[in-house]
Write a protein that holds these residues in place. Structure first.
Motif, short mmCIF file in Angstrom:
data_model
loop_
_atom_site.label_atom_id
_atom_site.label_comp_id
_atom_site.label_asym_id
_atom_site.label_seq_id
_atom_site.Cartn_x
_atom_site.Cartn_y
_atom_site.Cartn_z
N ARG A 157 0.83 -1.20 0.00
CA ARG A 157 0.00 0.00 0.00
C ARG A 157 0.87 1.26 0.00
NH1 ARG A 157 -5.17 0.01 1.36
NH2 ARG A 157 -5.05 1.56 3.02
N LEU A 220 -7.36 -3.10 -2.33
CA LEU A 220 -6.25 -3.03 -1.38
C LEU A 220 -5.44 -1.74 -1.49
CD1 LEU A 220 -4.68 -6.63 -1.25
CD2 LEU A 220 -5.56 -5.29 0.68
N TYR A 330 3.32 -8.54 1.75
CA TYR A 330 2.83 -8.37 0.38
C TYR A 330 3.00 -9.63 -0.47
CZ TYR A 330 3.15 -7.00 -4.53
OH TYR A 330 3.03 -6.95 -5.90
N ASP A 352 2.27 -2.28 5.96
CA ASP A 352 0.82 -2.19 5.80
C ASP A 352 0.09 -3.43 6.30
OD1 ASP A 352 1.65 -4.00 3.92
OD2 ASP A 352 0.73 -3.00 2.20
N CYS A 356 -3.90 -4.23 5.97
CA CYS A 356 -4.27 -5.32 5.06
C CYS A 356 -5.11 -6.37 5.78
CB CYS A 356 -3.01 -5.96 4.47
SG CYS A 356 -2.24 -4.96 3.18
#
Length: 430
Positions: A157, A220, A330, A352, A356
């Motif tokens: 993000r 997202l 990620y 993030d 998330c």
């Protein structure tokens, strides 16, 4: 055209770029990848040309790696805080974050040695386009030095631009004499070394590129007003050899438990007790594949339904899994999404992951269990829900289809060619 990718010495950040680099290469463009010397061998294993720039990120007794939690805390401090807390902190907080970012956080990943070497190579090789990792700000400097177009490639993000938006809004409310600008100080010095004068209107483009390449699905992403190209995530897990058992259909539901190789290298484990997690599911009729090693968990404490594997390609493992348990990184959640696997996220506090986890739960693609809420009982309860309630799997499969239908790296090459032609040779604009 010639395309130069650049990234700091992180395998996961490099993995994020490989598929786009190969899409350009297979479309007939020349491609090379520049990174610190400790990334060069890994770049070479992808089949792409590797260019060493700067000093090794691991060099010296005070090298960036090996300092565990301290590194990740420095790199993410503040940016990983909930957005409401960032805004509530006001001008002094946001100013402090940018001062830390420019002086320590991003400087530590791509210092002046890297910038100088990258600029020298760019002026020699003369790329038409520079694609730079979102935390590698040597990239836009090198692009300006050689007149190339430049694009930022996001990883997770977009917290950097979100903080910048807050910074600008708060800065403009301050009296002129109090509008400190650490970005100006940082970029002025970097550009002066290549014979360019910094103008404050350049800041946004220096931070975000002339456009952003974003692999995240829309739900997202941080909403922004930036020009962007969406190239959906295609897994790349490095050079691998696959064991036969990975493809064998499990007799009971298979659960992937992974907290990421990068976190193992820098931190050493999960933020909650792995032994507690494994003990909580020891009597469940499931097969747990845990990508952990002896540094993270005592093999003697591993239940019979758990198999430890130091590493396995998640792209190969996920299709046989019913649930993925992970830290919200990620690369891990992207592999789960690509294969339609619901997630149980125990977020680490480094970028993030926490947001998330909330977004996955809101979207119905998984559940989130914060470290503060973690108990063995809560972990077991959420895992059982993901295994037994079919709507989680149904939503995950819908999201898999969305990713399948979205543009892939190869699909966006013509758009990158157009944008490069528009921006190549231009002065940087705000």
């Amino acid at each position: 055209m010639r395309v130069l990718f650049t990234v700091f010495a992180s395998r996961t950040h490099m993995y994020n770029m490989v598929q786009l680099a190969w899409a350009l290469r297979s479309s007939g463009h020349e491609v090379c990848v520049a990174g610190q010397p400790d990334l060069v061998d890994m770049i070479a294993t992808t089949g792409l040309s590797a260019v060493p720039v700067g000093k090794a990120l691991t060099s010296g007794s005070d090298g960036w790696r090996g300092r565990g939690m301290q590194n990740l805390d420095v790199l993410s401090r503040g940016l990983a805080a909930p957005h409401e807390e960032q805004r509530d902190g006001g001008w002094e907080y946001v100013l402090g974050e940018w001062t830390m970012a420019c002086g320590v956080r991003y400087e530590s990943l791509g210092d002046q040695h890297m910038v100088d070497d990258l600029v020298k190579f760019a002026r020699t090789w003369e790329p038409d386009l520079v694609v730079w990792d979102a935390m590698t700000f040597a990239g836009p400097v090198a692009a300006i030095a050689c007149g190339a177009a430049h694009a930022r490639m996001n990883f997770g993000r977009d917290y950097i631009y979100r903080l910048y938006q807050d910074y600008v809004a708060l800065r403009d409310k301050q009296p002129p004499e109090q509008r400190d600008d650490p970005l100006e100080d940082w970029f002025t010095g970097r550009l002066a070394r290549i014979g360019h004068e910094y103008d404050p209107s350049m800041a946004k483009e220096m931070l975000t590129g002339q456009w952003t390449i974003d692999p995240l699905p829309e739900w997202l992403r941080v909403p922004t007003d930036l020009p962007s190209v969406h190239a959906s995530y295609v897994p790349y897990n490095g050079r691998i050899t696959i064991s036969e058992w990975v493809y064998r259909k499990p007799e009971v539901p298979r659960v992937c438990l992974s907290f990421g190789v990068s976190l193992r290298e820098h931190v050493g484990g999960a933020i909650v007790s792995i032994e507690d997690m494994l003990g909580a599911v020891a009597d469940l009729d499931i097969e747990v594949i845990a990508t952990l090693d002896a540094s993270q968990v005592d093999p003697a404490a591993v239940p019979d339904n758990v198999t430890l594997v130091g590493f396995v390609s998640l792209n190969e493992l996920m299709p046989s899994c019913s649930v993925a348990v992970h830290q919200g990184g990620y690369g891990t959640y992207s592999n789960a999404l690509v294969h339609g696997v619901p997630s149980l996220i125990i977020p680490h506090p480094f970028w993030d992951e926490a947001e998330c986890g909330v977004l996955f739960e809101e979207r119905g693609a998984g559940l989130c269990l914060t470290p503060e809420e973690f108990t063995p009982e809560a972990f077991r309860e959420k895992l059982v829900r993901l295994l037994e309630e079919p709507h989680f799997r149904r939503t995950a499969l819908e999201l898999r289809q969305e990713i399948h239908d979205a543009p892939k790296p190869l699909d966006v090459v013509p758009r990158l060619e157009q944008l490069t032609a528009q921006h190549r040779g231009r002065d940087t604009q705000g």
